[in-house]
Write a protein that holds these residues in place. Sequence first.
Motif, PDB file in Angstrom:
ATOM      1  N   ARG A 157       0.839  -1.204   0.000  1.00  0.00           N
ATOM      2  CA  ARG A 157       0.000   0.000   0.000  1.00  0.00           C
ATOM      3  C   ARG A 157       0.876   1.257   0.000  1.00  0.00           C
ATOM      4  NH1 ARG A 157      -5.351  -0.938   1.387  1.00  0.00           N
ATOM      5  NH2 ARG A 157      -5.552   1.231   2.085  1.00  0.00           N
ATOM      6  N   PHE A 158       2.010   1.174   0.719  1.00  0.00           N
ATOM      7  CA  PHE A 158       2.941   2.306   0.737  1.00  0.00           C
ATOM      8  C   PHE A 158       3.623   2.476  -0.616  1.00  0.00           C
ATOM      9  CE2 PHE A 158       7.494   3.508   1.575  1.00  0.00           C
ATOM     10  CZ  PHE A 158       7.264   4.859   1.758  1.00  0.00           C
ATOM     11  N   PHE A 163      -2.018   7.234   1.248  1.00  0.00           N
ATOM     12  CA  PHE A 163      -0.726   7.488   0.608  1.00  0.00           C
ATOM     13  C   PHE A 163      -0.890   8.093  -0.785  1.00  0.00           C
ATOM     14  CE2 PHE A 163       0.505   3.763   3.365  1.00  0.00           C
ATOM     15  CZ  PHE A 163       1.253   4.497   4.256  1.00  0.00           C
ATOM     16  N   GLY A 164      -2.049   7.909  -1.388  1.00  0.00           N
ATOM     17  CA  GLY A 164      -2.253   8.407  -2.740  1.00  0.00           C
ATOM     18  C   GLY A 164      -2.799   9.808  -2.818  1.00  0.00           C
ATOM     19  N   LYS A 165      -3.065  10.438  -1.703  1.00  0.00           N
ATOM     20  CA  LYS A 165      -3.612  11.795  -1.718  1.00  0.00           C
ATOM     21  C   LYS A 165      -2.555  12.790  -2.210  1.00  0.00           C
ATOM     22  CE  LYS A 165      -7.066  11.174   1.914  1.00  0.00           C
ATOM     23  NZ  LYS A 165      -8.194  11.498   1.032  1.00  0.00           N
ATOM     24  N   GLN A 166      -3.024  13.807  -2.891  1.00  0.00           N
ATOM     25  CA  GLN A 166      -2.101  14.823  -3.424  1.00  0.00           C
ATOM     26  C   GLN A 166      -1.366  15.542  -2.298  1.00  0.00           C
ATOM     27  OE1 GLN A 166      -4.213  17.484  -6.014  1.00  0.00           O
ATOM     28  NE2 GLN A 166      -4.438  15.973  -7.664  1.00  0.00           N
ATOM     29  N   VAL A 181      -2.124   1.412   7.730  1.00  0.00           N
ATOM     30  CA  VAL A 181      -1.142   0.320   7.834  1.00  0.00           C
ATOM     31  C   VAL A 181      -0.499   0.402   9.228  1.00  0.00           C
ATOM     32  CG1 VAL A 181      -0.678   0.045   5.372  1.00  0.00           C
ATOM     33  CG2 VAL A 181       0.497   1.845   6.637  1.00  0.00           C
ATOM     34  N   PRO A 182      -1.214   0.077  10.282  1.00  0.00           N
ATOM     35  CA  PRO A 182      -0.751   0.357  11.653  1.00  0.00           C
ATOM     36  C   PRO A 182       0.545  -0.342  12.040  1.00  0.00           C
ATOM     37  CG  PRO A 182      -2.677  -1.095  11.668  1.00  0.00           C
ATOM     38  CD  PRO A 182      -2.534  -0.597  10.273  1.00  0.00           C
TER      39      PRO A 182
END
Length: 786
Positions: free
Chosen positions: A576-577, A584-587, A611-612
Amino acid sequence: MSSAGSTRASVDQPEPARAPALKRNSDDVGWEYGVLIHPNDLNVIKCKLCPKVVKAGIYRLKLHICGKKGDVRACPNATEEDKAKCRKAIEESGRAKRARREKEQEVRDAVTIDVESDAEPEEKTGLDEIGGSGSRVMGPMDNFTKPMDSSSLAKGKKLHQLNISEHVKKERLHRFKRYVARWLYVRRVPFNAINNTEFDQMIEAAGRFGPGAKKPYQHELREKLLQEEVQDTKEMLKAHEKEWSKNGCSIMTDAWTDQKRRSIMNMCVNCSIGTSFLESKEVSAESHTGELIFQYVNSCIDKVGADNIVQVVTDNASNNMAAKDLLSVERPQIFWTSCATHTINLMLEAMGKMKKFKTTIEQAKALTIFIYAHHRTLALMRKFTKKREIVRPGVTRFASNFLTLQSLFEKKEQLRKMSQSEEWEKISHVKSAKGVQATATLVRPNFWSSVALCLRVFEPLVKVLRMVDGDVKPSMAFLYGEILKAKGDIKVAIGNIPGAAGLYSSIMQIIDVKMKNRLDSPLHKAAYFLNPYYSYNDDSIFKSEEVMDGFLTAVETFYHGDYDKQAQVLNEEVHRFKDRVGHFGKQVAAAGCKDFDMNPAKWWGNYGTQVPVLQKMAIRILSLTSSASGCERNWSCHEGIHTKRRNRLTCERLEQLVFVQFNALHAQKKDKAKKNQKVDPLLATEATYAQGWIVEGGEEDEINDVDPVTGLTWQLIAETCGAEEVTVLRRSARLNQPREIEEDIYSEPEPEDDHIDEEEIEFESDQEDVVTAGYEAEEGAGTSDD
């Protein structure tokens, strides 16, 4: 008489032709619009835009430019842009002044001496001349109190009522300052000792108590009051303890030999909010083996909490490496890393020994030694450089080399003019063999081009050294990436000089050898992988086998034995990272990792909530330090407390005093470093570390020899220049002697010689950024003939 006459003659000689200084040495925006009428009168300034002359300094000129009504006549020729610049400067000055007043008020408000309540001073009663315990304010009866100088009472002077006025208050304040000054002068207390909040609070507390205050007894200072201060310091460190459990911490250890030949090991804890001193232990009766270090570190891990500690940081001595192997068996989930400051110093020292650079450094040293060895050459140098020193002492030997080379290069034109002046030719020492050599060095183009090359090549690694040796932000997240960047910058710096390929390969070999198994551990690579400043701006990092291997090993160590969490990190969350899924995909996440000043641990705190397990690991690793220099600096506290005049202190009391002093001062210094970004962690506070640039040799018999030209001993010359103990290799300055991995850091030094505390000549800062990029102009000079 002859000496005085020669000095007067040198002063009376005409200076080289140059424009008179018609502005102060200041970056105040007001000097863009004003010029001094006379260089010696700093308050009378003429406006450049109109004929107006103000006689109250640069602040009044800025009021004139911005056209503030009621203070001074507005400038008719000032543009709106000019007015806005001056108005902004005035507002910023006002904010800074208000901030200082608020800080002073906070210091005063922190003082409490009332036992029952914090009532206002007006509510307190029972104050008299004999003594009182409440707050005290000025009132009408103060007009009848006797003067502070009780000796005047013997003359039978009659007390009479005085008018309350500002003059009376100023006179009382002046007399109070006289008593403070007398204590400083008689007891040889440094003047800057009063520049701290503790002294301000002491004065405030004494003023609130009023007449009759009693000083503490020595026994109280040793026992009760010291214990209370230790408890207060522990309370202050509660915030550190919370940070240890929340985001993890690092253990740092080192050893020192005091002036009674006692060997002391100390332990410090570093977290994202700073370094704190934990404890010290006397180990004079034991051999400093890896087993001993392991046992001490292991016991401190239990005190701090094994779940809180992520890594142990030491230098590269063989006994530390033996302790590392033992700890990896006992506590496999804790990393053990090498001190980055120590390792980078080893790189720079090895580079400085290369023939290409060694010759230039030796020539520069010979030049500075000649100038500082003779009082006339030293005075002439200070005249041409406007009292700015060319020797700039650093915290390590190489830092002194780099800073002094840079200082020489910045003063190149002034020094060359000095070497061609009539005053220089009239000095008899200049005609000696060393004087002729110094003159030739100053005028040789190849020397200055070689200095520029040294600075260009060393500068990238010095930037990394400055980052890891500072304590402003955690450096683990940036260390590996900045070393890789430094390699590329060095290649650009070498350019197309003769033998560039061979020189570059030799430098890279030095960096790689020193870096191997020290600064390329799985922990360093994992921090590089998890720092979005690098990995989100260069996707190839995720495809690097070397970096990925380090990250996998770091996950296995961090979650040692917990295969479920290892699988969750490696099989789910890391993707995911890497793929920028979810938050993580936000501008805004991509925008937040573009700046080098970003805090990667806080970035993960914002965007890693989905992702704790990986988030916890990332925050703890990216909050780490990469250097043990905070522990190294602790020895200056030991040395300042355990002087030759206080060498009867027990180890227990010494530990308590260091605990209070280091933890209190370190918090203040870190706050100042955050506010003042111009503070250079490589600059030393004294000239001792620059001894190689001031005196020749290092043996005691050479230092005590008389210089045949000046008639002074080398020791006296060094003391004149600020190096109080030029022959002593102090244990607290252990980074001044970078060690190879085989060396034992616990070898005891030679006994120190007695010295007298004297006021030293300050090695002034050049008021410029230490690392500059102004060396390009010298690139073409290397082809000139000598």
